[in-house]
Structures are given as C-alpha cells and as structure tokens.
Design an enzyme around this catalytic site. Structure first.
Site, PDB file in Angstrom:
ATOM      1  N   THR A 176     -81.680  57.947 -86.471  1.00  0.00           N
ATOM      2  CA  THR A 176     -82.009  58.509 -85.169  1.00  0.00           C
ATOM      3  C   THR A 176     -82.918  59.659 -85.536  1.00  0.00           C
ATOM      4  O   THR A 176     -82.879  60.130 -86.672  1.00  0.00           O
ATOM      5  CB  THR A 176     -80.745  59.033 -84.445  1.00  0.00           C
ATOM      6  N   ARG A 204     -75.362  48.145 -74.975  1.00  0.00           N
ATOM      7  CA  ARG A 204     -74.582  49.276 -75.489  1.00  0.00           C
ATOM      8  C   ARG A 204     -75.353  50.583 -75.261  1.00  0.00           C
ATOM      9  O   ARG A 204     -76.533  50.674 -75.535  1.00  0.00           O
ATOM     10  CB  ARG A 204     -74.319  49.072 -76.975  1.00  0.00           C
ATOM     11  N   VAL A 205     -74.661  51.587 -74.753  1.00  0.00           N
ATOM     12  CA  VAL A 205     -75.266  52.906 -74.576  1.00  0.00           C
ATOM     13  C   VAL A 205     -74.662  53.840 -75.616  1.00  0.00           C
ATOM     14  O   VAL A 205     -73.434  53.904 -75.756  1.00  0.00           O
ATOM     15  CB  VAL A 205     -75.017  53.445 -73.151  1.00  0.00           C
ATOM     16  N   ASP A 207     -74.762  57.696 -78.016  1.00  0.00           N
ATOM     17  CA  ASP A 207     -74.690  59.141 -77.773  1.00  0.00           C
ATOM     18  C   ASP A 207     -76.041  59.759 -77.445  1.00  0.00           C
ATOM     19  O   ASP A 207     -76.111  60.767 -76.747  1.00  0.00           O
ATOM     20  CB  ASP A 207     -74.084  59.845 -78.987  1.00  0.00           C
ATOM     21  N   THR A 226     -77.133  62.874 -85.044  1.00  0.00           N
ATOM     22  CA  THR A 226     -77.326  61.524 -85.573  1.00  0.00           C
ATOM     23  C   THR A 226     -76.052  61.095 -86.257  1.00  0.00           C
ATOM     24  O   THR A 226     -75.435  61.872 -86.986  1.00  0.00           O
ATOM     25  CB  THR A 226     -78.502  61.449 -86.564  1.00  0.00           C
ATOM     26  N   GLY A 227     -75.647  59.867 -86.003  1.00  0.00           N
ATOM     27  CA  GLY A 227     -74.420  59.387 -86.622  1.00  0.00           C
ATOM     28  C   GLY A 227     -73.793  58.309 -85.766  1.00  0.00           C
ATOM     29  O   GLY A 227     -74.438  57.779 -84.857  1.00  0.00           O
ATOM     30  N   GLY A 229     -72.491  56.863 -83.017  1.00  0.00           N
ATOM     31  CA  GLY A 229     -72.588  57.383 -81.650  1.00  0.00           C
ATOM     32  C   GLY A 229     -71.304  57.385 -80.861  1.00  0.00           C
ATOM     33  O   GLY A 229     -71.034  58.326 -80.099  1.00  0.00           O
TER      34      GLY A 229
HETATM   35  N1  ASP Z   1     -76.387  58.003 -83.014  1.00  0.00           N
HETATM   36  C1  ASP Z   1     -77.082  56.748 -82.996  1.00  0.00           C
HETATM   37  C2  ASP Z   1     -76.324  55.757 -82.188  1.00  0.00           C
HETATM   38  O1  ASP Z   1     -75.124  55.644 -82.348  1.00  0.00           O
HETATM   39  C3  ASP Z   1     -77.359  56.167 -84.312  1.00  0.00           C
HETATM   40  C4  ASP Z   1     -77.512  57.101 -85.452  1.00  0.00           C
HETATM   41  O2  ASP Z   1     -77.880  58.246 -85.296  1.00  0.00           O
HETATM   42  O3  ASP Z   1     -77.269  56.686 -86.574  1.00  0.00           O
HETATM   43  O4  ASP Z   1     -76.944  55.048 -81.447  1.00  0.00           O
END
Ligand code: ASP
Length: 310
Positions: A176, A204-205, A207, A226-227, A229
């Site tokens: 992200t 899918r929605v 974060d 980022t991570g 979500g």
């Molecule tokens: N946060 C993002 C999501 O879950 C993906 C990511 O940042 O790795 O869509």
C-alpha cells in the site's frame, strides 16, 4: 515555519537474502522521487494536502508499488483499487473503493472530498464519478504487471493446497502506499492508496478506504497505514494514534508504537504506519520485517529506509 513529510510504499518487504541490489536501488529511487515530489510542494509554500497527493500520485504511477499501475489482483484476476485522503484542519475526507478505471485513485478520493456531499464512493459509482470529473481514465491492462499476475497464480495455488495466512510470504502479504505531511501553516494531511491484498475477494473493502482505520488526519496528527487491513479496521488503527495523543497525552512516538507494537500485534495484524504531528515529529513504526518508507521531518532530517533495523 516547520514543514515535514513522511511516505510509505508498503510494509512486508522482501527478506534481505531475497533482495537483489538492483531491486533495492529501484525501490529506494522510487521512494526518493515520491518524497521529493511532496517535499517540493511544502518547500514552495504549498498545502499539506497538495503535498501528500503529489507523493502518492508519484507512487501510483510507479509499477513497483501496489497502487495504481502495478496493483495486485483479486481472486477473480480483476483490479479493485482503493484510496483515501483527509485534511486535518477541516477534517474533510474522501475515499474510494472498487475503482477500476482511474489512473490515480487518490485524485478521485480528493474529488469525492471536494465535490460531493459524501465521504466514500464505491465500485461503479466511483468509476462513473471519475469519468464525470474528467479524471484520466485507463483500460484494465494499464494496471497489469507480470509480477502481480504471477503472485496471484501462486496465491491461488497456495489456497487450493489448503495453505494458511502464516504461509504467505512477507512481500506477498502487504503493500500500500501513503503520505502524511505538515505544511508551513501548521495544517496536517494524510493520503493512502492501494490495490489491497493479493487474491482478495472481489468486493472486499479494506482499511485504506475506511477513514480512521488506514487513514486519519486532524489537528493532532496525520496517519497512513499499511498492513493486514482487516486488523487495522478492527483496531481503528489510524484514529487510535490521534485519540491516544489527545486523551492520554502520549507523544506521537508513544501512541503509534502502542497501536502497531501492542494493539495490532495482539490482533495478529502485521504491518506498520507513518505519522506526523503538528510539531513536525515523524514516527514510522512497523511490526514486520520491513516497510518501504522515507521522511524529511521538522528538523530537516532526511531518511529513506526499507528494513526494520535501518
Ligand atoms: N492495508 C492493505 C489492505 O489490507 C494492504 C496492505 O497495506 O498491505 O488492503
């Protein structure tokens, strides 16, 4: 007259032993270009909002990052992009989800904020709004990269073989992009953009599209995450940093560390965040191997980093 900016290009990097010098250089160049795009806006007296849009647009156009061109694929092999922007001084916010035509979803999120009575637009309505606003629109093959397509095939094979989340390689899990900034008038802003997670269900929605989860800005701080979500949503991660500062009197560092290293770890939510406060302090905590990131803080300290121990 303090200005500050931080950017991220996603958490969950390649392990050091898998990173080639060439890939390392390309990632750092991409981060530097994005950091400079936003920092230039601030140096020239522009707003934090324009600065974060400039940084995020630069990474959306760079196929190395999971946003805009180079975004990951859904389980059906389609692209569904998300983006958000928030202006801390006014608390105006705009987000989009399920975007399939806008070249720069973050610009679309900004138009939702500025030109509609709503905060979030999704799917066909978001696409129609992009066209109505005259934003640059592209065909689905614009976003395509071989690397992300292969990642989808590998992910589908892993799922078919009964693999669990724990088996997903770090660089496959995350990605992200985002930026947070403080301008010379003391205004904070945050922006985030993503393709989401490889092999996510269509519809899918995540974060990124949810204000307070992946993106937040008020008069206290600006945050972009980022991570994984789903965990960031359940932790109200981005907003919790501001709440901890306001209600507990924590510093930016204490508040962001508590969310990333305690709350999210407790939920099993891997990833990280970037945050800036009204004094120009920057924090960039992560709870996984790495997070592509960069900053120029209020003291003028500049850094670009990938691994957690840099
Ligand atoms: N946060 C993002 C999501 O879950 C993906 C990511 O940042 O790795 O869509």
């Amino acid at each position: 007259m303090t200005i500050a900016i931080a950017i991220h290009g996603g958490a969950g990097t390649l392990r050091r032993q898998e990173m080639t010098p060439e890939k390392d250089r390309q990632m750092r160049e991409g981060l530097s270009a994005a950091l400079e795009a936003g920092h230039r806006v601030l140096r020239e007296g522009g707003t934090s909002l324009d600065a974060v849009i400039a940084s995020v647009t630069s990474m959306e156009d760079n196929p190395l990052f999971n946003a805009g061109k180079g975004a990951v694929f859904t389980l059906d092999g389609t692209i569904e992009l998300e983006a958000a922007v928030m202006d801390g001084a006014s608390r105006d916010a705009g987000t989009v989800t399920g975007v399939t035509v806008a070249r720069n979803p973050v610009r679309l999120a900004r138009r939702v904020m500025e030109a509609t009575p709503h905060v979030t637009l999704g799917f066909s309505a978001a696409d129609a709004f992009a066209r109505k606003e005259g934003l640059e629109c592209v065909s689905p093959d614009y976003y395509y990269t071989e690397r992300r397509w292969q990642a989808l095939q590998e992910e589908k094979a892993r799922i078919a073989a009964g693999g669990t989340e724990a088996d997903v390689p770090e660089d496959r899990k995350h990605g992200t992009i985002g930026a947070v900034a403080l301008d010379e008038r003391g205004r904070l802003a945050a922006a985030t953009s993503t393709g989401g997670r490889t092999a996510k269900w269509p519809g899918r929605v995540g974060d990124t599209a949810i204000i307070g989860a992946g993106t937040w800005a008020d008069e206290t701080c600006a945050v972009s995450c980022t991570g994984h979500g789903e965990m960031f949503i359940r932790a109200a991660a981005a907003h919790d940093v501001a709440a901890r500062m306001a209600y507990l009197g924590q510093t930016l560092r204490e508040a962001s560390d508590a969310v990333v290293l305690q709350t999210l770890v407790g939920l099993g939510g891997t990833g990280g965040m970037i945050a800036v406060d009204a004094k120009g302090n920057v924090a960039m905590p992560l709870n996984c191997e790495g997070m592509y990131r960069g900053m120029v803080d209020g003291q003028g300290t500049r850094m670009i980093a990938i691994y957690g121990d840099e």
